[in-house]
Scaffold this active site. Structure first.
Site, PDB file in Angstrom:
ATOM      1  N   LYS A  83       0.865  -1.185   0.000  1.00 37.98           N
ATOM      2  CA  LYS A  83       0.000   0.000   0.000  1.00 37.98           C
ATOM      3  C   LYS A  83       0.900   1.233   0.000  1.00 37.98           C
ATOM      4  CE  LYS A  83      -4.426   0.623   2.351  1.00 37.98           C
ATOM      5  NZ  LYS A  83      -5.067   0.666   3.674  1.00 37.98           N
TER       6      LYS A  83
HETATM    7  O1  G3P Z   1      -7.704   1.578   5.459  1.00 40.80           O
HETATM    8  C1  G3P Z   1      -7.999   2.914   5.318  1.00 40.80           C
HETATM    9  C2  G3P Z   1      -9.347   3.340   5.758  1.00 40.80           C
HETATM   10  O2  G3P Z   1     -10.319   2.435   5.516  1.00 40.80           O
HETATM   11  C3  G3P Z   1      -9.499   4.385   6.766  1.00 40.80           C
HETATM   12  O3  G3P Z   1     -10.782   4.498   7.336  1.00 40.80           O
HETATM   13  O4  G3P Z   1     -12.435   5.342   8.980  1.00 40.80           O
HETATM   14  O5  G3P Z   1      -9.982   5.894   9.247  1.00 40.80           O
HETATM   15  O6  G3P Z   1     -11.322   6.937   7.451  1.00 40.80           O
HETATM   16  P1  G3P Z   1     -11.140   5.727   8.305  1.00 40.80           P
END
Ligand code: G3P
Length: 214
Positions: A83
């Site tokens: 990633k």
């Molecule tokens: O893996 C990245 C992602 O899904 C982040 O989610 O909820 O931290 O915006 P969030």
């Protein structure tokens, strides 16, 4: 649509894997830090549980270091993809890693321009962040629609991962857009199973069955 879990927690991964619905796992530096571990050792553990793509995020910020870190992460297990955060340096690194057969998941995608460039550079996956766009008053799911439309116009094979999912509705919107993958937090997966009418129905069936036996 493939379902990934967005977590670095081994118990949650084991639990969801046991449901028979899990296709892969995404991690990020925040999720890894929450578990008090480091990316290489955690993705090694995850690969023992799940037979599917596992995203491991590189921390480097220049192309040369991203390439070196990406190679090391990819060495851990054949299911690991690297990633990288969307930027000019990661586009350069993606070109090199993709040419070596290493899958790149370009993350922190907030526009269709970024998704298009990542795909052109050879990314196997792009991860648009739905919830974080909603956070700033935009419609995250519209970005998924737009990317799916553009990729289908040109037959682009890069898979789109709906990320930053905050509700079961986000999952449905991704599915309606024909998104390839949704990476979903544990609590949202649990919410997707539950329905008050299902629970009421189960209670009623048991009640009626037992009453009949009295
Ligand atoms: O893996 C990245 C992602 O899904 C982040 O989610 O909820 O931290 O915006 P969030």
């Amino acid at each position: 649509m493939k379902i990934f879990i967005d977590t670095a927690n081994l118990d949650m991964i084991r639990e969801i894997n046991s449901w028979g619905i899990l296709d892969g796992v995404t991690t990020n530096p925040s999720l890894i830090a929450k578990e008090g571990t480091d990316t290489p050792s955690r993705v090694r553990e995850i690969a023992k549980i799940v037979d599917g793509p596992i995203s491991a995020e590189a921390m480097a910020l220049d192309a040369e270091s991203m390439i070196a870190e990406g190679r090391e992460l990819a060495e851990i297990h054949p299911n690991i993809n690297v990633k990288l955060p969307m930027c000019i340096e990661s586009l350069k690194a993606t070109k090199v890693l993709a040419a070596e057969g290493i899958d790149v998941n370009m993350t922190l995608i907030f526009s269709a321009h970024q998704a298009l460039l990542a795909a052109k550079a050879g990314a196997s996956y792009v991860s648009p962040f739905v919830g974080r766009l909603d956070d700033i008053g935009l419609r995250g799911s519209e970005l998924i629609d737009e990317i799916m439309h553009i990729f289908s116009n040109y037959g682009i094979g890069t898979e789109v991962i709906a990320a930053s999912i905050r509700s079961p509705s986000h999952v449905l919107e991704a599915a309606a857009a024909g998104c390839d993958i949704a990476t979903i937090p544990y609590n949202i997966l649990k919410q997707m199973v539950a329905h008050p009418k299902t629970e009421e129905g189960i209670r009623k069936f048991i009640e009626d069955y037992c009453k009949d036996k009295e």
